[in-house]
Design a protein around this motif. Structure first.
Motif, short mmCIF file in Angstrom:
data_model
loop_
_atom_site.label_atom_id
_atom_site.label_comp_id
_atom_site.label_asym_id
_atom_site.label_seq_id
_atom_site.Cartn_x
_atom_site.Cartn_y
_atom_site.Cartn_z
N GLU A 100 0.86 -1.28 0.10
CA GLU A 100 0.04 0.04 -0.06
C GLU A 100 0.89 1.28 0.02
O GLU A 100 1.72 1.59 0.72
CB GLU A 100 -0.97 0.05 1.18
CG GLU A 100 -2.00 1.11 1.14
CD GLU A 100 -3.12 1.21 2.41
OE1 GLU A 100 -3.99 1.64 2.14
OE2 GLU A 100 -2.73 0.00 3.21
N GLN A 101 0.72 2.02 -1.15
CA GLN A 101 1.53 3.20 -0.97
C GLN A 101 0.69 4.46 -1.95
O GLN A 101 0.31 4.14 -3.13
CB GLN A 101 2.61 2.87 -1.88
CG GLN A 101 3.90 4.12 -1.84
CD GLN A 101 5.18 3.47 -2.29
OE1 GLN A 101 5.47 2.39 -2.71
NE2 GLN A 101 6.08 4.42 -2.59
N ASP A 102 0.67 5.59 -1.49
CA ASP A 102 0.28 6.62 -2.22
C ASP A 102 -1.31 6.69 -2.58
O ASP A 102 -1.74 6.87 -3.48
CB ASP A 102 1.05 6.89 -3.52
CG ASP A 102 2.56 7.44 -3.13
OD1 ASP A 102 2.69 8.07 -2.20
OD2 ASP A 102 3.43 6.91 -4.06
N GLY A 103 -1.90 5.78 -1.63
CA GLY A 103 -3.46 5.81 -1.72
C GLY A 103 -3.87 4.45 -2.64
O GLY A 103 -4.85 4.24 -2.79
N ARG A 104 -2.78 3.75 -3.02
CA ARG A 104 -3.06 2.42 -4.17
C ARG A 104 -2.40 1.25 -3.32
O ARG A 104 -1.64 1.42 -2.52
CB ARG A 104 -2.42 2.80 -5.30
CG ARG A 104 -3.13 3.67 -6.30
CD ARG A 104 -2.44 3.78 -7.72
NE ARG A 104 -3.17 4.26 -8.69
CZ ARG A 104 -2.79 4.29 -9.90
NH1 ARG A 104 -1.70 3.97 -10.34
NH2 ARG A 104 -3.55 5.10 -10.84
N ILE A 105 -2.98 0.08 -3.87
CA ILE A 105 -2.56 -1.34 -3.49
C ILE A 105 -1.97 -1.74 -4.72
O ILE A 105 -2.57 -2.26 -5.62
CB ILE A 105 -3.78 -1.90 -2.77
CG1 ILE A 105 -4.42 -1.25 -1.54
CG2 ILE A 105 -3.07 -3.25 -2.29
CD1 ILE A 105 -5.55 -2.02 -1.01
N TYR A 106 -0.70 -1.76 -4.64
CA TYR A 106 0.37 -2.43 -5.88
C TYR A 106 0.38 -3.85 -5.37
O TYR A 106 0.79 -4.22 -4.54
CB TYR A 106 1.70 -1.47 -6.02
CG TYR A 106 1.39 -0.30 -6.39
CD1 TYR A 106 1.52 -0.01 -7.60
CD2 TYR A 106 1.40 0.65 -5.56
CE1 TYR A 106 1.43 1.30 -8.20
CE2 TYR A 106 1.00 2.13 -6.06
CZ TYR A 106 1.32 2.09 -7.56
OH TYR A 106 1.11 3.69 -7.80
N ILE A 107 -0.16 -4.88 -6.39
CA ILE A 107 -0.25 -6.23 -6.40
C ILE A 107 0.73 -6.66 -7.54
O ILE A 107 0.22 -7.12 -8.57
CB ILE A 107 -1.67 -6.74 -6.12
CG1 ILE A 107 -2.16 -6.02 -5.33
CG2 ILE A 107 -1.31 -8.45 -5.81
CD1 ILE A 107 -3.73 -6.37 -5.24
N PRO A 108 2.08 -6.63 -7.23
CA PRO A 108 3.06 -7.28 -8.45
C PRO A 108 2.81 -8.55 -8.44
O PRO A 108 3.34 -9.14 -9.52
CB PRO A 108 4.31 -6.64 -8.13
CG PRO A 108 4.31 -6.67 -6.59
CD PRO A 108 2.84 -6.30 -6.12
N VAL A 109 2.49 -9.50 -7.72
CA VAL A 109 2.73 -10.94 -7.70
C VAL A 109 1.33 -11.45 -7.09
O VAL A 109 0.81 -11.29 -6.04
CB VAL A 109 3.68 -11.51 -6.59
CG1 VAL A 109 3.74 -12.98 -6.85
CG2 VAL A 109 4.96 -10.97 -7.08
N VAL A 110 0.77 -12.46 -8.12
CA VAL A 110 -0.49 -13.15 -7.53
C VAL A 110 -0.42 -14.69 -8.23
O VAL A 110 -0.13 -14.73 -9.38
CB VAL A 110 -1.89 -12.35 -8.37
CG1 VAL A 110 -3.21 -13.08 -8.10
CG2 VAL A 110 -2.08 -10.86 -7.88
N ARG A 111 -0.84 -15.60 -7.49
CA ARG A 111 -0.91 -17.16 -7.99
C ARG A 111 -1.91 -17.68 -7.18
O ARG A 111 -1.90 -17.29 -5.99
CB ARG A 111 0.50 -17.44 -7.95
CG ARG A 111 1.05 -17.98 -6.66
CD ARG A 111 2.42 -18.73 -6.88
NE ARG A 111 2.84 -18.98 -5.53
CZ ARG A 111 2.42 -20.11 -5.00
NH1 ARG A 111 1.67 -20.78 -5.31
NH2 ARG A 111 3.03 -20.28 -3.56
N ALA A 112 -2.20 -18.56 -7.59
CA ALA A 112 -3.36 -19.30 -7.18
C ALA A 112 -2.68 -20.51 -6.21
O ALA A 112 -1.57 -21.18 -6.80
CB ALA A 112 -4.25 -20.19 -8.05
N ALA A 113 -3.01 -21.03 -5.16
CA ALA A 113 -2.25 -21.81 -4.27
C ALA A 113 -2.57 -23.16 -5.04
O ALA A 113 -1.97 -24.00 -5.09
CB ALA A 113 -3.04 -22.00 -2.75
N LYS A 114 -3.98 -23.24 -5.78
CA LYS A 114 -4.13 -24.57 -6.17
C LYS A 114 -4.99 -23.96 -7.71
O LYS A 114 -6.23 -23.27 -7.55
CB LYS A 114 -5.42 -25.27 -5.76
CG LYS A 114 -5.77 -26.57 -6.38
CD LYS A 114 -6.80 -27.38 -5.58
CE LYS A 114 -7.23 -28.41 -6.20
NZ LYS A 114 -8.18 -29.48 -5.43
N GLU A 115 -4.56 -24.04 -8.72
CA GLU A 115 -4.88 -23.41 -9.85
C GLU A 115 -6.26 -24.33 -10.50
O GLU A 115 -6.54 -25.50 -10.18
CB GLU A 115 -3.98 -23.81 -11.12
CG GLU A 115 -2.82 -22.89 -11.10
CD GLU A 115 -1.89 -23.08 -12.51
OE1 GLU A 115 -2.63 -23.03 -13.56
OE2 GLU A 115 -0.80 -22.86 -12.35
#
Length: 107
Positions: A39-54
């Motif tokens: 969380e920075q400058d009013g935004r939530i930056y999410i550079p990494v996302v993956r499913a625990a189980k696809e």
């Protein structure tokens, strides 16, 4: 090194975030979803996302709950980009003082 402890609760459909500058280690963003959010400058930056189980829809449900504050920089997966696009996200270019031009998906 141990997994960072979230500094913000998951209230109001906001993913857990950690402090800027923290070493990047994945943790649970939402049930069945691993990643990293800052969380920075009013935004939530999410550079990494993956499913625990696809394949069971956890990432899709996570994206459905993300607010307009949630942004996804430098998406390299065509599959993930399509998921974002189906949910009303579009890509812009932001200029970062450290990284230069950054492609960011916003809603």
């Amino acid at each position: 090194m141990s997994t960072p402890k979230p500094t913000v609760s998951q209230a109001n459909d906001k993913p857990y975030t950690i402090e800027p500058g923290t070493e990047m280690e994945e943790y649970e963003l939402a049930p069945g979803v691993k990643g990293y959010a800052i969380e920075q400058d009013g935004r939530i930056y999410i550079p990494v996302v993956r499913a625990a189980k696809e394949g069971n829809g956890d990432v899709g449900r996570f994206l459905d709950r993300c607010t307009t504050r949630c942004v996804f920089p430098n998406v390299v997966s065509a599959r993930f980009a399509a998921m974002l696009q189906r949910r009303g996200f579009h890509q812009i270019v932001e200029i970062d003082e450290h990284f230069g031009a950054v492609h960011v998906w916003i809603r």
